[in-house]
Each structure stands twice: as C-alpha cells, then as structure tokens.
Design a protein around this motif. Structure first.
Motif, mmCIF file in Angstrom:
data_model
loop_
_atom_site.group_PDB
_atom_site.id
_atom_site.type_symbol
_atom_site.label_atom_id
_atom_site.label_comp_id
_atom_site.label_asym_id
_atom_site.label_seq_id
_atom_site.Cartn_x
_atom_site.Cartn_y
_atom_site.Cartn_z
ATOM 1 N N VAL A 116 0.804 -1.067 -0.087
ATOM 2 C CA VAL A 116 0.108 -0.132 0.003
ATOM 3 C C VAL A 116 0.986 1.267 -0.022
ATOM 4 C CG1 VAL A 116 -1.743 1.525 1.361
ATOM 5 C CG2 VAL A 116 -1.908 -1.106 1.133
ATOM 6 N N THR B 67 -4.755 1.544 -1.523
ATOM 7 C CA THR B 67 -5.060 0.734 -0.543
ATOM 8 C C THR B 67 -5.717 -0.565 -1.569
ATOM 9 O OG1 THR B 67 -7.438 1.449 -0.113
ATOM 10 C CG2 THR B 67 -5.865 2.369 1.105
ATOM 11 N N GLN C 199 -4.330 -4.021 -0.584
ATOM 12 C CA GLN C 199 -4.598 -4.672 0.575
ATOM 13 C C GLN C 199 -5.538 -5.958 0.304
ATOM 14 O OE1 GLN C 199 -3.430 -4.207 3.556
ATOM 15 N NE2 GLN C 199 -4.777 -4.504 5.247
ATOM 16 N N ILE C 200 -6.251 -5.799 -0.860
ATOM 17 C CA ILE C 200 -7.342 -6.793 -0.820
ATOM 18 C C ILE C 200 -7.147 -7.650 -2.362
ATOM 19 C CG2 ILE C 200 -8.854 -5.315 -2.092
ATOM 20 C CD1 ILE C 200 -9.625 -8.402 0.151
ATOM 21 N N ALA D 28 -10.359 -8.937 5.963
ATOM 22 C CA ALA D 28 -9.210 -8.285 4.877
ATOM 23 C C ALA D 28 -9.953 -6.947 4.241
ATOM 24 C CB ALA D 28 -8.921 -9.210 4.020
ATOM 25 N N VAL D 29 -11.392 -7.076 4.052
ATOM 26 C CA VAL D 29 -11.882 -5.913 3.570
ATOM 27 C C VAL D 29 -12.106 -4.763 4.525
ATOM 28 C CG1 VAL D 29 -13.963 -4.998 2.437
ATOM 29 C CG2 VAL D 29 -13.036 -7.014 1.583
ATOM 30 N N PHE E 129 -3.142 -2.412 10.572
ATOM 31 C CA PHE E 129 -3.715 -3.838 10.191
ATOM 32 C C PHE E 129 -2.818 -4.796 10.697
ATOM 33 C CE2 PHE E 129 -0.543 -3.439 6.796
ATOM 34 C CZ PHE E 129 -0.208 -5.206 6.272
ATOM 35 N N GLY F 179 -12.163 -7.755 -4.840
ATOM 36 C CA GLY F 179 -11.206 -6.803 -5.305
ATOM 37 C C GLY F 179 -11.784 -6.230 -6.569
ATOM 38 N N GLN G 260 -8.850 -2.907 5.368
ATOM 39 C CA GLN G 260 -8.516 -2.197 4.464
ATOM 40 C C GLN G 260 -8.855 -0.711 4.692
ATOM 41 O OE1 GLN G 260 -9.929 -3.206 0.363
ATOM 42 N NE2 GLN G 260 -8.941 -1.370 -0.335
ATOM 43 N N THR G 261 -10.165 -0.505 5.497
ATOM 44 C CA THR G 261 -10.580 0.713 6.033
ATOM 45 C C THR G 261 -9.634 1.255 6.921
ATOM 46 O OG1 THR G 261 -11.956 -0.283 7.804
ATOM 47 C CG2 THR G 261 -12.841 0.022 5.459
ATOM 48 N N SER H 137 -1.225 -9.980 -2.011
ATOM 49 C CA SER H 137 -1.128 -9.092 -0.834
ATOM 50 C C SER H 137 -0.591 -9.461 0.355
ATOM 51 C CB SER H 137 -2.823 -8.844 -0.598
ATOM 52 O OG SER H 137 -2.946 -8.101 0.800
ATOM 53 N N GLN I 30 -16.375 0.847 0.687
ATOM 54 C CA GLN I 30 -15.631 -0.521 1.374
ATOM 55 C C GLN I 30 -16.799 -1.047 2.361
ATOM 56 O OE1 GLN I 30 -12.014 0.740 3.083
ATOM 57 N NE2 GLN I 30 -11.051 1.074 0.909
#
Length: 452
Positions: free
Chosen positions: A120, A154, A157-158, A389-390, A359, A204, A393-394, A162, A432
């Motif tokens: 990222v 980002t 990340q997904i 994972a999602v 994360f 993704g 990501q936030t 990753s 997201q």
C-alpha cells in the motif's frame, strides 16, 4: 480477578499503542508484565512461558511466511523501476477524453499496481508523486484527488498478491486448527494463502468497479469536483501496450501460477521477485546502489513485520493463559442472535480499532482471539478471512491514524490541507463498508471460486 485479566491486558495494549510506544515491544512487554504479576499472585501458570521457544521455532520454520519478504522485495523493486510512471502517463492519455478520465486512469493503474506489488505505502507514495500535481493542475478538487489516490493505493490490501492476505492466511490457518482441536474433531481441509488469494479476486474487482463508478459519476454530474474533460494527446496503441505488457505479464506469472496450482504462494513470490528484478534490468534501472536500497527497504519492512509477530505471539500465549479465549467464547455464545450478532460485533470492533491500530497489529492481536471462536460457531474460514481483509482495508483510510493518509500527506503539496484529505476518503470508506454488506448478504461471491 483472573476473569478480568484478559480485558485489562487488551485495554493496556490499546492505551500504550495510542500513546505511541513501539508495537512489537509493547505487545511483548505488556504480556510479560501481566504474566509476572499473575505468577506472583498465583493466577498464572509459569510453565506456559516455557512453550514460547517452540512458538518462535514455529514462526522461523513457517514456509508460508517466506512469501512476505519476497513480495515486499517485488513491490519495492517495481517502485524503483519507474514502471508506474510510464503506465500512468500512457493510461491518462488513453482515458483523457472521458469524463473524469484522469481519475479513471488513476484507479485502473492503482488496480494493476495492487495486483503486481501488494504494498500500500509504495503505491500511494508513487501515485501521489506522479498524479496528484497533474490532477490539481487540471482543476480537480483537492479532496476528490487525494481521496481517489489514497483509496486506490489501498487496493493492494485486498487484490492479490497481498501481504495482508499472506499474514491473514497464516493466522487463520492456525485458528482453524485450534478450533478443530477445541471441538475434538478432525477435518483434512486446510486454510491456505492460495485459498484467500482466489477468494479475494471477485471482491477486489468489485471494489475497483465501485471506485470507477464513483469517479465516472463525479465526472458527469459533479463538475465542481471533476472538471470537464479536455482535448488530450492520444497515445499510440503500441506504446500503451508496451507499458501494460510488463505489468500484465508479471501478474500472469504470479497469480496465474497460484490459481492454476502450478506454484504455492511462496514459490510464486519468488517468481515475482525475480520478474520484478528482470523488469528493472530491462528498463535499465537496476544498478548496484538501487539493488542495495531495495534490499535495505525489504529488510526493514520484513523485520518490522516479524518482530510484531513475535511480540503478538507472546501476548496471545499470556492472553490464553489467563483464560481469554474462554472469556471471548462465553461472551459470543451469550449474545442474542447467535452467529450473526457475533460476526457483527467482530466487524464493528475491527472497524473501530482501525481508527487507532495498524492492520498488522489487528491481524496478529485481535484475529487470533476472535477467529477460532467464530469458526467453532460455524463461520466459513475463507469468507471470514476476506471479510476481515476488506474491513482492515478501511484502517488505511480512517482518521486519525490511517496510514494511507500519512503516506499521501508526506508527498502532497503544502497547498493541500489535511482536512481535504480526510474529507476525500469518506466516500471510499462508505464504498468499502458497502462491499462488506454485499459480501455478508451473498457469501458465494467469496466462496464461489474456492480452490477446495
């Protein structure tokens, strides 16, 4: 008193991390302090600490985690090879005549970089240096421009490969085995990083579609944010293909070998590291000084990840020694609504912790605590991994400690206020969270491509 010790441990960890103490040493230090207090008062079994060396050996001997430094090396090498600059330049010319064309090119290039680097920070910084000045010069709103760049960065990340999915895969595999042992059952099924890579493809791509739809909508109906398209120099198809081909080839080598079963994620990471080096050599960017710089960056990032993993392993050991796992299981089992409520509570907790924790910290501290309990309640481990994972990501976008915000703030012009960056990421955070809702309603979007 022993029943409350796990809660006190977690509270002290969060407080110490918010103050700014180093993550790895905070995890290990707090664990040792509580263990020492427990030994003195007779509420903690000191023999549990003797099992820690075997845990360390397990980390060192973990073949899956070898993929981490290899993927980091691949991402840093691609960043230094200036591949992104050429790709962004050509893609922006190809999309320049469309409403919000520059924003569309940023999202598309960010998705391609995510599928070839998985880092990222490197993506946000690279695209911020290249695209942000151009977007501002063409009249894009600072909030829209910075929000698009942060959110697109980002995607690594997904979208596989990753590093977050590699770490999650290892943690969830251990949690799945622990859940089986707790229920005294044996299931030959295993949870691998490859499973998560396959399961993350559709989510993704959906997130990329959400971002593109938002950019196109703003380009058509919000001219105050995205100015009308201007006449652009066209890019020759061969030139565009020449910039796309190396990236697509690398993605095909890394992801293709995993999806077809020709290579494990660790082996594919080795292929990716070699491929990135050959691309840098082909573009005449691979010098001895640059190679040393890439190796130093890889060592720093990998050392940070593994040091946190060691500290988190000690924290998890002491947490379980105080009965933390039983406390969490009891709490979840008593919630009204069963699995749905338990999953909702975990998702909300991870989202809130994302405001203050990275994360990696959430993956190594929170996930090992809640994942075994959820799996024992019947939650599919692959679906759980993608949902986490999602959600994680936030954490890159949520103020005040969103790392993507810090990365872009470091390279953004002084004329761009920090408040504009915070406002710009809000619509992407909503997207997201919308993806989380969609995946919760239709889990087949995650499990439909399973390797099992």
């Amino acid at each position: 008193m022993i029943e409350l010790m796990p809660l006190w441990m977690f509270a002290v960890i969060c407080l110490a991390l918010m103050i700014g103490y180093p993550v790895a040493f905070t995890l290990a230090g707090v664990a040792l302090i509580f263990a020492g207090f427990g030994i003195v008062t007779g509420i903690f079994d000191a023999n549990l600490l003797k099992t820690f060396p075997s845990r360390l050996y397990g980390i060192i001997n973990n073949y899956t985690l070898v993929a981490v430094p290899l993927f980091v090396f691949m991402g840093v090498m691609l960043e230094k090879s200036r591949l992104a600059e050429e790709l962004l330049e050509n893609m922006s010319k190809a999309c320049g005549r469309m409403p919000g064309g520059l924003g569309i090119s940023v999202v598309l290039v960010g998705a391609l970089l995510a599928a070839s680097t998985g880092i990222v920070g490197a993506t946000v910084v690279t695209m911020g240096l290249i695209s942000l000045p151009t977007m501002l010069r063409r009249g894009y709103s600072p909030a829209f421009a910075t929000g698009t760049l942060c959110a697109t960065g980002t995607l690594g990340q997904i979208i596989p490969p990753s590093i977050a999915l590699v770490l999650l895969g290892d943690v969830l595999s251990s949690a799945y085995q622990q859940a089986q042992l707790s229920q005294h059952i044996y299931n030959p099924r295993t949870i691998s990083v490859g499973d998560l890579f396959v399961a993350a493809i559709i989510p993704g791509l959906m997130l990329v579609v959400f971002y593109l739809a938002y950019v196109i909508f703003c380009g058509r109906f919000r001219p105050s944010l995205v100015p009308p398209a201007i006449t652009e120099e066209r890019v020759a198809p061969l030139r565009l293909l020449a910039s796309l081909l190396p990236v697509l080839l690398l993605i095909a080598l890394v992801l293709g070998s995993i999806l077809t079963g020709s290579a494990t994620p660790t082996e594919a990471a080795g292929v990716g590291a070699l491929g990135a080096s050959l691309l840098a050599l082909w573009k005449r960017q691979l010098t001895m000084s640059r190679l040393l710089e890439v190796m130093r960056s890889t060592t720093r990032v990998s050392a940070m990840i593994f040091t946190i993993l060691i500290g988190a392993s000690l924290f998890s050991l002491v947490f379980r020694g105080f009965g933390g796992e039983e406390l969490v299981h009891t709490f979840f089992s008593q919630l009204p609504g069963g699995v749905f409520t338990a999953m909702l509570v975990v998702m909300v907790m991870i989202f809130v912790l994302g405001f203050i924790l990275d994360f990696i910290e959430i993956t190594f501290v929170v996930v090992p605590i809640v994942a075994p309990v959820l799996m024992m309640m019947g939650v599919d481990p692959i679906w759980l991994g993608i949902m986490i994972a999602v959600n994680l990501q936030t954490s890159f976008l949520t103020p005040p400690f969103g790392f993507a915000l810090f990365y872009l703030r470091g390279v953004a012009p002084a004329s761009v206020p920090t408040g504009a960056i915070y406002r710009g990421v809000f619509p992407f955070i909503v997207m997201q969270l919308l993806l989380l809702v969609v995946l919760a309603i239709w889990p087949e979007l995650v499990t439909g491509l399973s390797l099992q």
